[in-house]
Design a protein around this motif. Structure first.
Motif, PDB file in Angstrom:
ATOM      1  N   THR A 157       0.836  -1.197   0.000  1.00 37.58           N
ATOM      2  CA  THR A 157       0.000   0.000   0.000  1.00 37.58           C
ATOM      3  C   THR A 157       0.873   1.249   0.000  1.00 37.58           C
ATOM      4  OG1 THR A 157      -1.742  -1.155   1.213  1.00 37.58           O
ATOM      5  CG2 THR A 157      -1.783   1.256   1.285  1.00 37.58           C
ATOM      6  N   ALA A 158       0.463   2.260  -0.759  1.00 39.77           N
ATOM      7  CA  ALA A 158       1.223   3.518  -0.811  1.00 39.77           C
ATOM      8  C   ALA A 158       0.255   4.696  -0.833  1.00 39.77           C
ATOM      9  CB  ALA A 158       2.110   3.567  -2.046  1.00 39.77           C
ATOM     10  N   ARG A 159       0.614   5.745  -0.084  1.00 41.59           N
ATOM     11  CA  ARG A 159      -0.160   6.984  -0.095  1.00 41.59           C
ATOM     12  C   ARG A 159       0.760   8.136  -0.465  1.00 41.59           C
ATOM     13  NH1 ARG A 159      -4.797   9.538   3.758  1.00 41.59           N
ATOM     14  NH2 ARG A 159      -4.637  11.661   2.985  1.00 41.59           N
ATOM     15  N   HIS A 160       0.455   8.774  -1.577  1.00 40.94           N
ATOM     16  CA  HIS A 160       1.266   9.892  -2.036  1.00 40.94           C
ATOM     17  C   HIS A 160       1.072  11.086  -1.103  1.00 40.94           C
ATOM     18  CE1 HIS A 160       3.421  12.530  -4.733  1.00 40.94           C
ATOM     19  NE2 HIS A 160       2.372  13.327  -4.814  1.00 40.94           N
ATOM     20  N   ILE A 161       2.170  11.685  -0.674  1.00 40.48           N
ATOM     21  CA  ILE A 161       2.118  12.830   0.232  1.00 40.48           C
ATOM     22  C   ILE A 161       2.259  14.142  -0.534  1.00 40.48           C
ATOM     23  CG2 ILE A 161       3.210  13.938   2.222  1.00 40.48           C
ATOM     24  CD1 ILE A 161       4.280  11.125   2.948  1.00 40.48           C
ATOM     25  N   GLY A 162       3.211  14.189  -1.449  1.00 43.24           N
ATOM     26  CA  GLY A 162       3.469  15.402  -2.206  1.00 43.24           C
ATOM     27  C   GLY A 162       4.953  15.559  -2.453  1.00 43.24           C
ATOM     28  N   ALA A 163       5.327  16.689  -3.001  1.00 43.25           N
ATOM     29  CA  ALA A 163       6.717  16.948  -3.360  1.00 43.25           C
ATOM     30  C   ALA A 163       7.336  17.928  -2.376  1.00 43.25           C
ATOM     31  CB  ALA A 163       6.802  17.499  -4.780  1.00 43.25           C
ATOM     32  N   HIS A 290      -1.063  16.935   6.866  1.00 39.89           N
ATOM     33  CA  HIS A 290      -0.325  17.931   7.648  1.00 39.89           C
ATOM     34  C   HIS A 290       1.182  17.924   7.426  1.00 39.89           C
ATOM     35  CE1 HIS A 290      -3.942  18.935   9.910  1.00 39.89           C
ATOM     36  NE2 HIS A 290      -4.175  17.636  10.048  1.00 39.89           N
ATOM     37  N   ALA A 291       1.689  17.139   6.495  1.00 41.58           N
ATOM     38  CA  ALA A 291       3.134  17.127   6.268  1.00 41.58           C
ATOM     39  C   ALA A 291       3.599  18.498   5.779  1.00 41.58           C
ATOM     40  CB  ALA A 291       3.499  16.061   5.245  1.00 41.58           C
ATOM     41  N   PRO A 292       4.547  19.140   6.470  1.00 40.70           N
ATOM     42  CA  PRO A 292       5.004  20.486   6.083  1.00 40.70           C
ATOM     43  C   PRO A 292       6.062  20.420   4.982  1.00 40.70           C
ATOM     44  CG  PRO A 292       6.126  19.797   8.074  1.00 40.70           C
ATOM     45  CD  PRO A 292       5.196  18.667   7.701  1.00 40.70           C
ATOM     46  N   LEU A 293       5.623  20.105   3.757  1.00 37.25           N
ATOM     47  CA  LEU A 293       6.587  19.974   2.667  1.00 37.25           C
ATOM     48  C   LEU A 293       7.238  21.315   2.330  1.00 37.25           C
ATOM     49  CD1 LEU A 293       4.554  17.530   0.401  1.00 37.25           C
ATOM     50  CD2 LEU A 293       6.324  16.997   2.081  1.00 37.25           C
ATOM     51  N   MET A 294       6.480  22.398   2.433  1.00 38.55           N
ATOM     52  CA  MET A 294       7.022  23.753   2.270  1.00 38.55           C
ATOM     53  C   MET A 294       6.529  24.582   3.451  1.00 38.55           C
ATOM     54  SD  MET A 294       8.760  26.152   0.873  1.00 38.55           S
ATOM     55  CE  MET A 294       9.263  25.611  -0.759  1.00 38.55           C
ATOM     56  N   PRO A 295       7.310  24.705   4.510  1.00 37.02           N
ATOM     57  CA  PRO A 295       6.852  25.419   5.705  1.00 37.02           C
ATOM     58  C   PRO A 295       6.475  26.863   5.407  1.00 37.02           C
ATOM     59  CG  PRO A 295       8.869  24.192   6.142  1.00 37.02           C
ATOM     60  CD  PRO A 295       8.654  24.150   4.661  1.00 37.02           C
ATOM     61  N   ALA A 296       5.525  27.388   6.178  1.00 36.07           N
ATOM     62  CA  ALA A 296       5.026  28.740   5.943  1.00 36.07           C
ATOM     63  C   ALA A 296       6.133  29.787   6.083  1.00 36.07           C
ATOM     64  CB  ALA A 296       3.877  29.043   6.909  1.00 36.07           C
ATOM     65  N   HIS A 297       7.050  29.591   7.040  1.00 34.82           N
ATOM     66  CA  HIS A 297       8.083  30.609   7.231  1.00 34.82           C
ATOM     67  C   HIS A 297       9.063  30.649   6.061  1.00 34.82           C
ATOM     68  CE1 HIS A 297      10.047  26.973   8.912  1.00 34.82           C
ATOM     69  NE2 HIS A 297      11.174  27.527   8.501  1.00 34.82           N
ATOM     70  N   VAL A 298       9.214  29.536   5.357  1.00 38.72           N
ATOM     71  CA  VAL A 298      10.074  29.513   4.175  1.00 38.72           C
ATOM     72  C   VAL A 298       9.313  30.076   2.975  1.00 38.72           C
ATOM     73  CG1 VAL A 298      11.365  28.047   2.582  1.00 38.72           C
ATOM     74  CG2 VAL A 298      11.428  27.580   5.042  1.00 38.72           C
ATOM     75  N   ALA A 299       8.087  29.601   2.760  1.00 41.48           N
ATOM     76  CA  ALA A 299       7.298  30.067   1.636  1.00 41.48           C
ATOM     77  C   ALA A 299       7.069  31.572   1.694  1.00 41.48           C
ATOM     78  CB  ALA A 299       5.957  29.336   1.603  1.00 41.48           C
ATOM     79  N   GLY A 300       6.851  32.107   2.898  1.00 39.76           N
ATOM     80  CA  GLY A 300       6.610  33.542   3.042  1.00 39.76           C
ATOM     81  C   GLY A 300       7.816  34.371   2.610  1.00 39.76           C
ATOM     82  N   ARG A 301       8.993  33.957   2.985  1.00 36.31           N
ATOM     83  CA  ARG A 301      10.184  34.709   2.598  1.00 36.31           C
ATOM     84  C   ARG A 301      10.452  34.618   1.113  1.00 36.31           C
ATOM     85  NH1 ARG A 301      14.796  33.462   7.083  1.00 36.31           N
ATOM     86  NH2 ARG A 301      16.106  34.357   5.425  1.00 36.31           N
ATOM     87  N   LEU A 302      10.159  33.449   0.516  1.00 36.46           N
ATOM     88  CA  LEU A 302      10.351  33.318  -0.924  1.00 36.46           C
ATOM     89  C   LEU A 302       9.340  34.182  -1.701  1.00 36.46           C
ATOM     90  CD1 LEU A 302      10.947  29.465  -1.211  1.00 36.46           C
ATOM     91  CD2 LEU A 302      12.643  31.275  -1.577  1.00 36.46           C
ATOM     92  N   ARG A 303       8.096  34.267  -1.213  1.00 34.45           N
ATOM     93  CA  ARG A 303       7.086  35.074  -1.893  1.00 34.45           C
ATOM     94  C   ARG A 303       7.419  36.555  -1.888  1.00 34.45           C
ATOM     95  NH1 ARG A 303       3.246  31.542   0.503  1.00 34.45           N
ATOM     96  NH2 ARG A 303       3.018  32.996   2.233  1.00 34.45           N
ATOM     97  N   LYS A 304       8.139  36.993  -0.875  1.00 32.78           N
ATOM     98  CA  LYS A 304       8.485  38.409  -0.787  1.00 32.78           C
ATOM     99  C   LYS A 304       9.568  38.822  -1.772  1.00 32.78           C
ATOM    100  CE  LYS A 304       7.272  38.815   4.111  1.00 32.78           C
ATOM    101  NZ  LYS A 304       7.788  39.015   5.478  1.00 32.78           N
TER     102      LYS A 304
END
Length: 308
Positions: A157-163, A290-304
């Motif tokens: 059995t396999a469950r895809h989480i994301g990239a 809930h897997a934090p593949l791209m944490p909010a604190h990282v994504a926020g800095r990249l978006r800026k």
């Protein structure tokens, strides 16, 4: 047909290094253990162990049988646990195998949430350096569930989480972090730099080598480390750029991080050898949501538009 007890005796003899110590560890008599082991050898049609003056050594037949014996014992133990869980007994252990980089980046918040749902279930964690080692351990029955890249031709059995995305980490005053292209960077622009690399037995070493190879160069090494967290610290201190999963970058990180152009990603999956029981299914559900593949604190800095 070999019995579970006979397989248990084989594993114990190999692990303990002698019949005497194996009998002591299993709290059985040595004649009884020897009798059952001889019956196992008759069943398979030949010797499994060579008796030495000091210890034992596996024969080719023994080396072939041992991993299957370990897997059978592990599966039998999990069968009992699974039946108890299906009957509503939410106690025991969840055996979880993963990679070091996933263990430090993805799993802490997931396990925190899941444990609050199942406070009576302990977690036993098995950490591996490489994806192939993780897959081999799961095939041998080490854990209930693995989290990492899905092995080719996996039949369970396999469950895809994301990239999860990989980022280049540098010091905050590094010229590449101050350039007009930040927060993106072409790895080819870093071809002449010395890198914070990983030890050869680390799977992150392979990822860095492949990424740089695709950009047309082989990275020169300033220092090697085994762990992503250490590499991040060395890169922030100015020893050179490194390449790590975005989820391994801590909050309030004082250095800089940039997105490789083109992006570099790794697909993660939760996978099992057999159909998951209710507790394992609950873990996979929490992991997928809930897997934090791209944490909010990282994504926020990249978006800026800047990583500093």
């Amino acid at each position: 047909m070999a019995t579970l007890r006979q397989l248990e005796y084989l594993v114990a003899i190999v692990d303990e290094g002698s019949f005497t110590r194996a009998a002591e560890s299993l709290n059985v008599t040595q004649p009884g253990l020897s009798h059952q082991f001889q019956a196992l050898e008759r069943e398979v049609g030949g010797p499994l162990l060579e008796r030495l003056p000091r210890g034992v050594r596996l024969t080719p037949a023994g080396r072939s049988m041992l991993p299957h014996a370990r897997a059978a014992l592990a599966e039998a133990g999990r069968a009992t646990v699974s039946a108890r869980r299906a009957a509503g007994v939410s106690t025991g252990e969840l055996h979880l195998a993963t990679l070091y980089s996933v263990s430090s980046g993805v799993l802490p918040p997931v396990l925190g949430l899941w444990r609050r749902k199942h406070p009576g279930v302990r977690i036993r964690l098995f950490e591996h350096r490489r994806s192939d080692e993780l897959a081999q351990a799961m095939a041998a029955g080490q854990a209930d569930v693995a989290v990492g890249p899905l092995p080719e031709d996996w039949e369970g059995t396999a469950r895809h989480i994301g990239a999860e995305e990989f980022l280049v980490v540098t010091g905050s005053d590094d010229p590449v972090a101050l350039s007009d292209r930040a927060p993106d960077v072409r790895l080819s622009d870093l071809a002449e730099r010395e890198w914070v690399h990983f030890t050869p037995d680390s799977g992150l070493s392979d990822i860095l080598e492949r990424a740089c190879g695709a950009a047309g160069f082989r990275p020169r090494v300033a220092v090697r480390t085994e762990q992503a967290a250490s590499a991040i610290g060395y890169a922030a201190a100015g020893l050179g750029p490194t390449l790590v999963p975005a989820n391994s970058i801590p909050p309030h990180f004082a250095g800089a991080f940039l997105r490789p152009d083109p992006p570099l990603r790794r697909q993660l999956t939760g996978y099992t050898r057999t159909s998951p029981d209710p507790v394992t299914s609950s873990f996979l559900e929490t992991l997928g949501e809930h897997a934090p593949l791209m944490p909010a604190h990282v994504a926020g800095r990249l978006r800026k538009g800047g990583s500093r």
